[in-house]
Motif scaffolding. Sequence first.
Motif, mmCIF file in Angstrom:
data_model
loop_
_atom_site.group_PDB
_atom_site.id
_atom_site.type_symbol
_atom_site.label_atom_id
_atom_site.label_comp_id
_atom_site.label_asym_id
_atom_site.label_seq_id
_atom_site.Cartn_x
_atom_site.Cartn_y
_atom_site.Cartn_z
ATOM 1 N N TRP A 101 0.787 -1.138 -0.004
ATOM 2 C CA TRP A 101 0.010 -0.035 -0.022
ATOM 3 C C TRP A 101 0.792 1.287 0.057
ATOM 4 C CZ3 TRP A 101 0.199 3.560 4.038
ATOM 5 C CH2 TRP A 101 -0.861 4.573 4.076
ATOM 6 N N LEU A 102 2.074 1.292 0.663
ATOM 7 C CA LEU A 102 2.739 2.503 1.162
ATOM 8 C C LEU A 102 3.247 2.898 -0.244
ATOM 9 C CD1 LEU A 102 4.092 4.397 3.275
ATOM 10 C CD2 LEU A 102 5.941 2.664 3.247
ATOM 11 N N ASN A 103 3.683 2.006 -1.308
ATOM 12 C CA ASN A 103 4.636 2.280 -2.157
ATOM 13 C C ASN A 103 3.526 2.049 -3.575
ATOM 14 O OD1 ASN A 103 7.704 1.921 -1.763
ATOM 15 N ND2 ASN A 103 6.669 0.434 -0.275
ATOM 16 N N LYS A 104 2.417 2.135 -3.263
ATOM 17 C CA LYS A 104 1.183 1.972 -4.434
ATOM 18 C C LYS A 104 1.542 1.075 -5.491
ATOM 19 C CE LYS A 104 0.327 6.985 -3.877
ATOM 20 N NZ LYS A 104 1.231 7.350 -2.667
ATOM 21 N N SER A 105 2.108 -0.172 -5.003
ATOM 22 C CA SER A 105 2.360 -1.437 -5.998
ATOM 23 C C SER A 105 1.084 -1.852 -6.407
ATOM 24 C CB SER A 105 3.221 -2.512 -5.247
ATOM 25 O OG SER A 105 4.495 -2.032 -4.652
ATOM 26 N N PRO A 106 1.077 -2.320 -7.520
ATOM 27 C CA PRO A 106 -0.340 -3.020 -8.172
ATOM 28 C C PRO A 106 -0.758 -4.178 -7.357
ATOM 29 C CG PRO A 106 1.648 -3.101 -9.766
ATOM 30 C CD PRO A 106 2.069 -2.361 -8.606
ATOM 31 N N PHE A 107 0.237 -5.008 -6.922
ATOM 32 C CA PHE A 107 0.017 -6.207 -5.820
ATOM 33 C C PHE A 107 1.522 -6.532 -5.244
ATOM 34 C CE2 PHE A 107 1.636 -7.835 -10.003
ATOM 35 C CZ PHE A 107 2.421 -9.038 -9.499
ATOM 36 N N GLY A 108 1.353 -7.510 -4.252
ATOM 37 C CA GLY A 108 2.434 -7.879 -3.380
ATOM 38 C C GLY A 108 2.169 -9.271 -3.183
ATOM 39 N N VAL A 109 3.328 -10.029 -3.053
ATOM 40 C CA VAL A 109 3.231 -11.382 -2.963
ATOM 41 C C VAL A 109 4.090 -11.813 -1.504
ATOM 42 C CG1 VAL A 109 3.889 -13.595 -3.715
ATOM 43 C CG2 VAL A 109 3.070 -12.037 -5.226
ATOM 44 N N ILE A 110 3.736 -12.820 -0.810
ATOM 45 C CA ILE A 110 4.216 -13.305 0.362
ATOM 46 C C ILE A 110 4.070 -14.861 0.362
ATOM 47 C CG2 ILE A 110 2.338 -12.974 1.864
ATOM 48 C CD1 ILE A 110 4.500 -12.599 4.309
ATOM 49 N N LEU A 111 5.351 -15.440 0.443
ATOM 50 C CA LEU A 111 5.608 -16.753 0.711
ATOM 51 C C LEU A 111 5.411 -17.307 2.124
ATOM 52 C CD1 LEU A 111 5.995 -18.418 -1.966
ATOM 53 C CD2 LEU A 111 6.764 -16.164 -2.210
ATOM 54 N N THR A 112 4.159 -17.792 2.308
ATOM 55 C CA THR A 112 3.934 -18.150 3.836
ATOM 56 C C THR A 112 2.672 -19.177 3.579
ATOM 57 O OG1 THR A 112 3.084 -17.320 5.998
ATOM 58 C CG2 THR A 112 2.345 -16.174 4.309
ATOM 59 N N ALA A 113 2.738 -20.122 4.797
ATOM 60 C CA ALA A 113 1.610 -20.939 4.918
ATOM 61 C C ALA A 113 0.783 -20.362 6.522
ATOM 62 C CB ALA A 113 1.963 -22.421 5.041
ATOM 63 N N SER A 114 1.033 -19.444 6.829
ATOM 64 C CA SER A 114 0.461 -18.951 8.026
ATOM 65 C C SER A 114 0.257 -19.673 8.985
ATOM 66 C CB SER A 114 -1.103 -18.578 7.350
ATOM 67 O OG SER A 114 -1.940 -18.016 8.634
ATOM 68 N N HIS A 115 -0.709 -20.360 9.773
ATOM 69 C CA HIS A 115 -0.929 -21.279 10.926
ATOM 70 C C HIS A 115 -0.566 -22.573 10.593
ATOM 71 C CE1 HIS A 115 -4.612 -21.195 8.837
ATOM 72 N NE2 HIS A 115 -5.022 -22.373 9.580
ATOM 73 N N ASN A 116 -0.166 -23.154 9.381
ATOM 74 C CA ASN A 116 -0.419 -24.499 9.111
ATOM 75 C C ASN A 116 0.978 -25.248 9.577
ATOM 76 O OD1 ASN A 116 -2.942 -25.484 7.460
ATOM 77 N ND2 ASN A 116 -2.209 -23.165 6.613
ATOM 78 N N PRO A 117 0.982 -26.607 9.635
ATOM 79 C CA PRO A 117 2.149 -27.285 9.967
ATOM 80 C C PRO A 117 3.336 -26.984 9.229
ATOM 81 C CG PRO A 117 0.171 -28.747 10.318
ATOM 82 C CD PRO A 117 -0.186 -27.323 9.424
ATOM 83 N N PRO A 118 4.551 -27.195 9.805
ATOM 84 C CA PRO A 118 5.893 -26.740 9.468
ATOM 85 C C PRO A 118 6.146 -27.156 7.697
ATOM 86 C CG PRO A 118 6.162 -27.476 11.404
ATOM 87 C CD PRO A 118 4.679 -28.005 11.102
ATOM 88 N N LYS A 119 5.311 -28.584 7.490
ATOM 89 C CA LYS A 119 5.829 -28.884 6.317
ATOM 90 C C LYS A 119 5.172 -28.270 4.879
ATOM 91 C CE LYS A 119 2.228 -32.545 6.519
ATOM 92 N NZ LYS A 119 2.210 -34.241 6.361
#
Length: 503
Positions: A101-119
């Motif tokens: 949002w700060l950089n007015k990017s058209p989109f952003g991506v994050i590699l994460t599985a949030s709350h799921n198990p380590p695998k």
Amino acid sequence: MIMQESNKPDQNHSIKFGTDGWRGIIAENFTFQNVHQVTHAVAKTFQSKKKDSKKIFVGYDHRFIAKNFAKEVIKNLISHGYKAELLPFPVSSPYLSYVTWLNKSPFGVILTASHNPPKYLGFKIKGSFGGSMGQETIDLVEKNLHSLQTENDFQPKLPKLEKTILEIKESKDFIESYINYLKNNLEIGLLIKSKKILTIDPLYGSACKIADKFFNSLMKKSKIKTHFIHNKIDPLFGGLNPEPIEKYLDDLKMETKRTGSLVGFALDGDGDRLGVIDEKGNYLTPCQVFALLTYYLLSEKKLKGTVVQSVSLGYLTSRIARDFNCIFEEVPVGFKYLTEKLLKGDVLAAGEESGGYAFSQTKKRASKGTLLPERDGLFSALLFLEMTLKMNKPVSQILGILQKKYGFSNYNRQDVHLANPIEDREGFIKKLQNNFPRKWFGLKVREIKTLDGLKITFENDSWILVRPSGTESLLRTYAEFENKTLTDESLKKIFSLVTPLIQ
């Protein structure tokens, strides 16, 4: 085959976006090849905006080789003509949303599985507005993905490897800006004056550095004391699932009591969800936490606006909204649906059963929309802390006041693990509805909703919900009654009703 009490995500090898992105098992279906395909589909979806010279920021969490996958995403975005940069350290999802949002990017991506198990690892897309992408955009990404797979056209012409590696740049650090954004939306003076002790458990997740930096900046002026546990990088999350629910918070309960903390906070693996422990070491359910925060904004801060929540959250907030003459709405499970409501501008508070909360404003003089339409575990924790300090009472007493006014909440969820996903969700719900008894432990049915699964609300606001997962071999069952025994017995009764339908 059916098993109760399982949280294992589905191991289907197809790429399908769920309530907030796509996830899979590392090296099984979450592979570099599949990440390559998904990134290609995302690049195609936003191709009309790539001429906009704004940068795309890519983040990653603490999971095994998450940074390597993030670099692969950047290589692919560069090959499609985008300017892309890697965030310089593991970050939370709300931090990535803020940077986008700060950089007015058209989109952003994050590699994460949030709350799921380590695998597991996952792929989340964030919008230029600083929140989860809407269903319309996700549908387009999946359509492009299917088209690319069908055409076998997911191999764009990549630059030479050496050149690509040289072009993978790390972005600058936006932490100070993000910390100021958080402070500007809080009554920060209350936190500065406090001498209380807090216990914070990031559950080895990627919010640990940001949370630590925030409180370090605060302690330059404040005497508030923080006690962190599980705040280092561990791809195995200490043998826990990084999910801030009661069964993973025994250490936080113990440390909150041992240190004499005012409150204990837990954040999930990517920092967008919150778990709360009171000063006595008791876990507060999301139904209670969201109700407390909503009540605080309406009663103490005199704010107004629509209150919206996922269909799987509880009745306390509906009673509070009714008491303050506020509109109350329910939406399907998935924060993207709450984001859509927040973007319309008339929503004050939005919450989901998994512990994700967002607010459009938290100060009387601030206009709505000063906060991003994104769940943020750290900000929610800080707002909860502000509430306890402003009301000058222990958490257990504040909850007691709420319960005396709006009733008790005994909420629980039980997952039924299936051999295969329920393909015909509508057919399953219709059969269950046809088999449902007219009365439930003597209570008359007041309302039936099929917004997302089958939700039955009874005459005293108590309810049950049966919801087949859209991406996993799971049937989620929920119940909330004022009486704990009724909640537990209801979950057992639901299981007996659904068993013949899923065998």
